[in-house]
Scaffold this motif. Structure first.
Motif, PDB file in Angstrom:
ATOM      1  N   THR A 247      63.526  54.861  13.510  1.00  0.00           N
ATOM      2  CA  THR A 247      64.566  55.193  12.538  1.00  0.00           C
ATOM      3  C   THR A 247      64.085  56.189  11.489  1.00  0.00           C
ATOM      4  O   THR A 247      64.830  56.500  10.551  1.00  0.00           O
ATOM      5  N   GLY A 248      62.861  56.663  11.643  1.00  0.00           N
ATOM      6  CA  GLY A 248      62.319  57.577  10.645  1.00  0.00           C
ATOM      7  C   GLY A 248      61.607  58.735  11.285  1.00  0.00           C
ATOM      8  O   GLY A 248      62.225  59.641  11.848  1.00  0.00           O
ATOM      9  N   ILE A 249      60.291  58.707  11.247  1.00  0.00           N
ATOM     10  CA  ILE A 249      59.484  59.836  11.712  1.00  0.00           C
ATOM     11  C   ILE A 249      59.545  60.012  13.222  1.00  0.00           C
ATOM     12  O   ILE A 249      59.608  61.134  13.723  1.00  0.00           O
ATOM     13  N   CYS A 250      59.536  58.919  13.973  1.00  0.00           N
ATOM     14  CA  CYS A 250      59.451  58.978  15.430  1.00  0.00           C
ATOM     15  C   CYS A 250      60.815  58.789  16.083  1.00  0.00           C
ATOM     16  O   CYS A 250      61.659  58.028  15.597  1.00  0.00           O
ATOM     17  N   GLY A 251      60.995  59.467  17.216  1.00  0.00           N
ATOM     18  CA  GLY A 251      62.185  59.304  18.023  1.00  0.00           C
ATOM     19  C   GLY A 251      61.829  58.782  19.392  1.00  0.00           C
ATOM     20  O   GLY A 251      60.648  58.656  19.745  1.00  0.00           O
ATOM     21  N   PRO A 252      62.836  58.491  20.224  1.00  0.00           N
ATOM     22  CA  PRO A 252      62.558  57.928  21.554  1.00  0.00           C
ATOM     23  C   PRO A 252      61.777  58.847  22.465  1.00  0.00           C
ATOM     24  O   PRO A 252      61.109  58.377  23.394  1.00  0.00           O
ATOM     25  N   ASP A 253      61.807  60.148  22.217  1.00  0.00           N
ATOM     26  CA  ASP A 253      61.134  61.095  23.106  1.00  0.00           C
ATOM     27  C   ASP A 253      59.734  61.498  22.649  1.00  0.00           C
ATOM     28  O   ASP A 253      58.984  62.076  23.437  1.00  0.00           O
ATOM     29  N   ASP A 254      59.412  61.203  21.389  1.00  0.00           N
ATOM     30  CA  ASP A 254      58.120  61.687  20.898  1.00  0.00           C
ATOM     31  C   ASP A 254      57.250  60.615  20.286  1.00  0.00           C
ATOM     32  O   ASP A 254      56.153  60.913  19.818  1.00  0.00           O
ATOM     33  N   TRP A 255      57.689  59.348  20.266  1.00  0.00           N
ATOM     34  CA  TRP A 255      56.925  58.327  19.554  1.00  0.00           C
ATOM     35  C   TRP A 255      55.532  58.130  20.153  1.00  0.00           C
ATOM     36  O   TRP A 255      54.555  57.955  19.421  1.00  0.00           O
ATOM     37  N   ARG A 256      55.451  58.172  21.479  1.00  0.00           N
ATOM     38  CA  ARG A 256      54.146  57.931  22.101  1.00  0.00           C
ATOM     39  C   ARG A 256      53.157  59.047  21.733  1.00  0.00           C
ATOM     40  O   ARG A 256      51.998  58.785  21.395  1.00  0.00           O
ATOM     41  N   ARG A 257      53.617  60.280  21.784  1.00  0.00           N
ATOM     42  CA  ARG A 257      52.749  61.403  21.426  1.00  0.00           C
ATOM     43  C   ARG A 257      52.314  61.314  19.972  1.00  0.00           C
ATOM     44  O   ARG A 257      51.128  61.539  19.656  1.00  0.00           O
ATOM     45  N   ARG A 258      53.243  60.983  19.092  1.00  0.00           N
ATOM     46  CA  ARG A 258      52.904  60.871  17.669  1.00  0.00           C
ATOM     47  C   ARG A 258      51.913  59.734  17.422  1.00  0.00           C
ATOM     48  O   ARG A 258      50.998  59.850  16.604  1.00  0.00           O
ATOM     49  N   CYS A 259      52.106  58.618  18.095  1.00  0.00           N
ATOM     50  CA  CYS A 259      51.208  57.479  17.897  1.00  0.00           C
ATOM     51  C   CYS A 259      49.820  57.770  18.455  1.00  0.00           C
ATOM     52  O   CYS A 259      48.803  57.392  17.854  1.00  0.00           O
ATOM     53  N   GLU A 260      49.761  58.435  19.599  1.00  0.00           N
ATOM     54  CA  GLU A 260      48.468  58.805  20.164  1.00  0.00           C
ATOM     55  C   GLU A 260      47.733  59.772  19.245  1.00  0.00           C
ATOM     56  O   GLU A 260      46.523  59.670  19.048  1.00  0.00           O
ATOM     57  N   ARG A 261      48.497  60.705  18.663  1.00  0.00           N
ATOM     58  CA  ARG A 261      47.890  61.666  17.744  1.00  0.00           C
ATOM     59  C   ARG A 261      47.332  60.956  16.509  1.00  0.00           C
ATOM     60  O   ARG A 261      46.291  61.344  15.971  1.00  0.00           O
ATOM     61  N   ALA A 262      48.032  59.915  16.056  1.00  0.00           N
ATOM     62  CA  ALA A 262      47.591  59.159  14.881  1.00  0.00           C
ATOM     63  C   ALA A 262      46.490  58.157  15.219  1.00  0.00           C
ATOM     64  O   ALA A 262      45.865  57.589  14.315  1.00  0.00           O
ATOM     65  N   GLY A 263      46.268  57.913  16.508  1.00  0.00           N
ATOM     66  CA  GLY A 263      45.301  56.897  16.900  1.00  0.00           C
ATOM     67  C   GLY A 263      45.769  55.504  16.548  1.00  0.00           C
ATOM     68  O   GLY A 263      44.961  54.617  16.259  1.00  0.00           O
ATOM     69  N   ALA A 264      47.095  55.293  16.580  1.00  0.00           N
ATOM     70  CA  ALA A 264      47.667  54.010  16.171  1.00  0.00           C
ATOM     71  C   ALA A 264      48.851  53.675  17.067  1.00  0.00           C
ATOM     72  O   ALA A 264      49.994  54.021  16.766  1.00  0.00           O
ATOM     73  N   MET A 265      48.567  52.992  18.173  1.00  0.00           N
ATOM     74  CA  MET A 265      49.631  52.581  19.084  1.00  0.00           C
ATOM     75  C   MET A 265      50.191  51.234  18.639  1.00  0.00           C
ATOM     76  O   MET A 265      49.445  50.311  18.322  1.00  0.00           O
ATOM     77  N   PRO A 266      51.514  51.102  18.612  1.00  0.00           N
ATOM     78  CA  PRO A 266      52.121  49.833  18.192  1.00  0.00           C
ATOM     79  C   PRO A 266      52.027  48.784  19.288  1.00  0.00           C
ATOM     80  O   PRO A 266      51.744  49.087  20.450  1.00  0.00           O
ATOM     81  N   ASP A 267      52.287  47.535  18.915  1.00  0.00           N
ATOM     82  CA  ASP A 267      52.368  46.454  19.897  1.00  0.00           C
ATOM     83  C   ASP A 267      53.766  46.362  20.500  1.00  0.00           C
ATOM     84  O   ASP A 267      53.946  45.819  21.587  1.00  0.00           O
ATOM     85  N   ALA A 268      54.761  46.876  19.761  1.00  0.00           N
ATOM     86  CA  ALA A 268      56.137  46.918  20.264  1.00  0.00           C
ATOM     87  C   ALA A 268      56.853  48.094  19.629  1.00  0.00           C
ATOM     88  O   ALA A 268      56.487  48.544  18.534  1.00  0.00           O
TER      89      ALA A 268
END
Length: 286
Positions: A247-268
């Motif tokens: 609902t903010g910085i990440c969208g359905p198409d880019d969340w994985r790339r953004r999280c990998e770049r941050a080194g912080a993958m969510p649990d859900a």
């Protein structure tokens, strides 16, 4: 469970959390607009006996002001459950520097928190008379001037310790941005060659403070937020399960790339507050 929820670590979600640590902007509202389902999420969790805590890197507002802002969106927040980076910084300062005399770069929220913690803050006259400063506490200060930066630099070079409320480089305002507390810190760090102790997200310091206040273990509190660089990273630093909302910085198409770049993958990953509510309430109490 909604098809808009993806579990990356199912083992983390064996039972309901005892508390949820909620980010604010991008998670419960965007600017001055509430996010659909935010108030319903909080109401449902509180009714189920799951405490909602509100964590913000914003150091300019007091917990009372933050709670009032949330209530304006229909979110039943109490000031006692609001944790600002200013409040966490004041607690840290009192614990680590109980006899500190602080030079403060910051607004009302930070000064109020330090005063409540009993941290001495000399006024301009006392500083001019040579009050000995051994701690610089810096947050966002939209009225900052060059003289204050020069004074802070002098104290740091003379041996003062350095606390930074939060490392955010930009502050969203309307359709644009203002330089954030982290941008001001970059100037002082460059000039002094002294790195501050960072209190707010992504540091785990504020998260551990929240867990202590809530009286729970890290595994019992879920961190819910929209920003991998701050919310998810802070949750990981504290050892909490993390839920990313789109609902903010990440969208359905880019969340994985953004999280990998941050080194912080969510649990859900959940599309929004309604999906977070469905995920939590389908679980047993354990």
């Amino acid at each position: 469970m909604s098809q808009q929820t993806e579990l990356l670590r199912e083992d983390v979600f064996a039972r309901r959390p005892r508390a949820v640590l909620l980010d604010l902007d991008g998670t419960l509202y965007r600017g001055e607009t509430p996010i659909e389902g935010a108030s319903g999420l909080v109401e449902a969790l509180e009714e189920a006996g799951i405490a909602c805590w509100y964590l913000t890197n914003n150091s300019t507002r007091t917990p009372e002001q933050v709670a009032e802002h949330l209530r304006g969106f229909g979110i039943p927040a109490e000031a006692g459950r609001v944790i600002t980076s200013a409040a966490a910084a004041a607690h840290y300062a009192k614990q680590r520097h109980p006899d500190a005399v602080a030079f403060v770069i910051g607004e009302h929220g930070l000064r109020s928190a330090l005063a409540q913690a009993g941290i001495a803050m000399p006024d301009e006259a006392e500083l001019a008379e040579g009050a000995k400063v051994n701690l610089v506490v810096q947050g966002l200060d939209r009225g900052l001037n060059y003289g204050q930066l020069t004074a802070a630099l002098g104290y740091l070079l003379s041996g003062a310790d350095y606390l930074l409320t939060n490392p955010d480089r930009r502050l969203p305002v309307g359709d644009g941005f203002l330089p954030g507390a982290g941008s001001l810190a970059a100037l002082l760090e460059t000039a002094s060659d002294i790195a501050p102790v960072v209190i707010g997200k992504p540091s785990g310091i504020m998260m551990r403070y929240a867990l202590d206040l809530a009286g729970i273990e890290a595994s019992e509190a879920w961190v819910v937020g929209d920003n991998p660089h701050t919310d998810l990273a802070a949750g990981l630093a504290a050892g909490c399960p993390t839920v990313l909302v789109l609902t903010g910085i990440c969208g359905p198409d880019d969340w994985r790339r953004r999280c990998e770049r941050a080194g912080a993958m969510p649990d859900a990953v959940c599309a929004g507050p309604d999906d977070v509510r469905a995920l939590i309430l389908r679980l047993g109490d354990g």
